[in-house]
Design an enzyme around this catalytic site. Structure first.
Site, mmCIF file in Angstrom:
data_model
loop_
_atom_site.group_PDB
_atom_site.id
_atom_site.type_symbol
_atom_site.label_atom_id
_atom_site.label_comp_id
_atom_site.label_asym_id
_atom_site.label_seq_id
_atom_site.Cartn_x
_atom_site.Cartn_y
_atom_site.Cartn_z
ATOM 1 N N CYS A 66 4.518 -4.166 41.117
ATOM 2 C CA CYS A 66 3.870 -4.458 39.833
ATOM 3 C C CYS A 66 2.615 -3.612 39.636
ATOM 4 C CB CYS A 66 3.548 -5.939 39.744
ATOM 5 S SG CYS A 66 5.036 -6.943 39.620
ATOM 6 N N HIS A 67 1.738 -3.589 40.634
ATOM 7 C CA HIS A 67 0.509 -2.803 40.495
ATOM 8 C C HIS A 67 0.169 -2.057 41.777
ATOM 9 C CE1 HIS A 67 0.365 -6.494 37.998
ATOM 10 N NE2 HIS A 67 0.139 -5.608 37.052
ATOM 11 N N GLY A 68 1.114 -1.965 42.676
ATOM 12 C CA GLY A 68 0.951 -1.085 43.821
ATOM 13 C C GLY A 68 0.224 -1.636 45.032
ATOM 14 N N HIS B 34 -2.067 -10.916 43.924
ATOM 15 C CA HIS B 34 -2.668 -10.394 42.696
ATOM 16 C C HIS B 34 -2.194 -11.234 41.509
ATOM 17 C CE1 HIS B 34 -3.054 -6.982 39.544
ATOM 18 N NE2 HIS B 34 -4.207 -7.604 39.675
#
Ligand code: FES
Length: 199
Positions: free
Chosen positions: A157-159, A128
């Site tokens: 960070c964003h799962g 990502h």
């Protein structure tokens, strides 16, 4: 030795790259050791890194640095290998078909994404935005992780989540599997990261 050797805040960076032919020693987890200092010369050259994996036990993971990137070496247990099959339906690219030339060398385009079934060698950088995911090797229900977790990696960070072959789950921010770097075995106990052809 517990099955989960690396956990958040205790990631063990190991490996010594002091120049061509240097041997990076694989160590089991040493809590709070986080320093790693490859030589500037080796970093600049992007030198291949030789790693002794003879002491890496089933269920243990080591991290070495190659070209400034963390590379994970995980010796998967038979149960962990079985778990790879169980999660396939939940993965976005279970057969490593996306960007194969970039992410998965031909010799790793198989169900375990590796040369030797038990040994995963993967670049620990999320597809990502480049965070380094955390090893969540233990199977079983855990906060923020999918149901029926079979072990894998979680990017805080964003799962995004990845299985124990570095394959990305469906419906997470990360678009692709983790990169399998070029690598080869020099012997049963010696792994070379950064090269995959015999000289
Ligand atoms: S960088 Fe890993 S989920 Fe965003």
């Amino acid at each position: 030795m517990s099955q989960e050797v690396v956990d958040p805040g205790r990631r063990t960076w190991i490996g010594i790259a002091a120049g061509a032919g240097a041997v990076g020693a694989v160590a089991t987890a040493v809590p709070f050791v986080s320093s790693f200092a490859p030589s500037e010369r080796a970093k600049a050259a992007g030198a291949a890194v030789e790693v002794d994996i003879s002491t890496l036990q089933p269920g243990e993971m080591a991290t070495v640095e190659w070209r400034g990137k963390p590379v994970w070496i995980l010796r998967r247990t038979p149960e962990q290998l079985t778990g790879l099959k169980k999660v396939e339906a939940n993965l976005a690219d279970p057969n490593s078909q996306r960007k194969p030339d970039e992410l998965t060398p031909e010799y790793a385009r198989n169900e375990h994404r590796s040369i030797k079934p038990e040994l995963l060698v993967a670049v620990g950088i999320c597809s990502h935005l480049g965070c380094s995911p955390t090893a969540k090797l233990q199977a079983g229900a855990q906060p923020s992780l999918p149901e029926d977790w079979q072990g894998g990696f979680f990017c805080p960070c964003h799962g995004s989540t990845f299985d124990l072959a570095g394959r990305v789950y469906k419906n997470v921010p990360a678009p692709d599997n983790l990169e399998i770097p070029p690598h080869m075995y020099l012997s049963d106990s010696k792994l070379l990261i950064g090269e995959d052809k015999k000289a």
